[in-house]
Design a protein around this motif. Structure first.
Motif, PDB file in Angstrom:
ATOM      1  N   LEU A   1       0.845  -1.190   0.000  1.00 43.31           N
ATOM      2  CA  LEU A   1       0.000   0.000   0.000  1.00 43.31           C
ATOM      3  C   LEU A   1       0.880   1.239   0.000  1.00 43.31           C
ATOM      4  O   LEU A   1       1.796   1.353   0.821  1.00 43.31           O
ATOM      5  N   VAL A   2       0.602   2.160  -0.898  1.00 42.20           N
ATOM      6  CA  VAL A   2       1.397   3.383  -1.013  1.00 42.20           C
ATOM      7  C   VAL A   2       0.472   4.539  -1.352  1.00 42.20           C
ATOM      8  O   VAL A   2      -0.580   4.339  -1.957  1.00 42.20           O
TER       9      VAL A   2
ATOM     10  N   GLY B   1       1.676   9.301  -5.645  1.00 41.46           N
ATOM     11  CA  GLY B   1       2.983   9.929  -5.797  1.00 41.46           C
ATOM     12  C   GLY B   1       4.139   9.127  -5.249  1.00 41.46           C
ATOM     13  O   GLY B   1       5.304   9.479  -5.465  1.00 41.46           O
ATOM     14  N   GLY B   2       3.822   8.058  -4.549  1.00 41.75           N
ATOM     15  CA  GLY B   2       4.862   7.225  -3.962  1.00 41.75           C
ATOM     16  C   GLY B   2       5.489   6.262  -4.951  1.00 41.75           C
ATOM     17  O   GLY B   2       5.153   6.256  -6.139  1.00 41.75           O
ATOM     18  N   SER B   3       6.382   5.443  -4.438  1.00 41.01           N
ATOM     19  CA  SER B   3       7.125   4.500  -5.271  1.00 41.01           C
ATOM     20  C   SER B   3       7.112   3.106  -4.657  1.00 41.01           C
ATOM     21  O   SER B   3       7.014   2.947  -3.437  1.00 41.01           O
ATOM     22  N   LEU B   4       7.205   2.123  -5.526  1.00 46.44           N
ATOM     23  CA  LEU B   4       7.378   0.731  -5.129  1.00 46.44           C
ATOM     24  C   LEU B   4       8.305   0.072  -6.144  1.00 46.44           C
ATOM     25  O   LEU B   4       8.336   0.462  -7.320  1.00 46.44           O
ATOM     26  N   ARG B   5       9.002  -0.953  -5.685  1.00 47.39           N
ATOM     27  CA  ARG B   5       9.839  -1.752  -6.577  1.00 47.39           C
ATOM     28  C   ARG B   5       9.412  -3.204  -6.466  1.00 47.39           C
ATOM     29  O   ARG B   5       9.539  -3.806  -5.401  1.00 47.39           O
TER      30      ARG B   5
ATOM     31  N   ALA C   1      -3.702  -2.566  -8.707  1.00 45.80           N
ATOM     32  CA  ALA C   1      -3.948  -3.818  -9.427  1.00 45.80           C
ATOM     33  C   ALA C   1      -3.103  -4.924  -8.799  1.00 45.80           C
ATOM     34  O   ALA C   1      -2.211  -4.660  -7.990  1.00 45.80           O
ATOM     35  N   VAL C   2      -3.380  -6.134  -9.227  1.00 45.34           N
ATOM     36  CA  VAL C   2      -2.468  -7.240  -8.972  1.00 45.34           C
ATOM     37  C   VAL C   2      -1.479  -7.281 -10.130  1.00 45.34           C
ATOM     38  O   VAL C   2      -1.887  -7.292 -11.289  1.00 45.34           O
TER      39      VAL C   2
ATOM     40  N   VAL D   1      -2.734   1.859  -4.439  1.00 45.62           N
ATOM     41  CA  VAL D   1      -2.327   3.260  -4.358  1.00 45.62           C
ATOM     42  C   VAL D   1      -3.512   4.049  -3.819  1.00 45.62           C
ATOM     43  O   VAL D   1      -4.570   4.099  -4.446  1.00 45.62           O
ATOM     44  N   SER D   2      -3.325   4.651  -2.669  1.00 42.85           N
ATOM     45  CA  SER D   2      -4.404   5.414  -2.049  1.00 42.85           C
ATOM     46  C   SER D   2      -4.352   6.867  -2.480  1.00 42.85           C
ATOM     47  O   SER D   2      -3.273   7.434  -2.691  1.00 42.85           O
TER      48      SER D   2
END
Length: 123
Positions: A11-12, A15-19, A92-93, A121-122
């Motif tokens: 959960l982010v 504007g955030g990031s995930l890898r 999404a998945v 993404v919230s």
């Protein structure tokens, strides 16, 4: 037995990031193009990005260009998806997939799939 295992979802905020990471086993990784696809609730699975066997060619769907980056490390049998400037519509998945030979955006051409990792993404 071929296995693709994704990780890195979560959960982010907008504007955030995930890898995301996807580790492959049971195949000669460097012989396979790799792709990332995603499926949002109530929607069909769609293409996100693909990378060629040596990493030299990458392709993205228009909605993620400039925000997402696909890469791979053949020594680690791993493909990555760096996702920046995330938007609620990216929720999404996310699935990684492997295709023998040249890369493609066509889902049906991919022989092996991971189980998916949820990205939310919230707003």
């Amino acid at each position: 037995q071929v296995q693709l295992v994704e990780s890195g979802g979560g959960l982010v905020q907008t504007g955030g990031s995930l890898r995301l990471s996807c580790v492959a086993s049971g195949l000669t990784f460097s012989s396979y193009s790799m792709g990332w696809f995603r499926q949002a609730p109530g929607k069909e699975r769609e293409f996100v990005a693909t990378i060629s066997r040596n990493g030299g060619i990458t392709t993205y769907t228009n909605s993620v260009k400039g925000r997402f980056t696909i890469s791979r490390d053949n020594a680690k049998n791993t493909v990555y998806l760096q996702m920046n400037s995330l938007k609620p519509e990216d929720t999404a998945v996310y699935f990684c997939a492997a295709k023998l030979g040249i890369s493609s955006s066509q889902e049906y051409e991919y022989a092996y799939w991971g189980q998916g990792t949820q990205v939310t993404v919230s707003s």
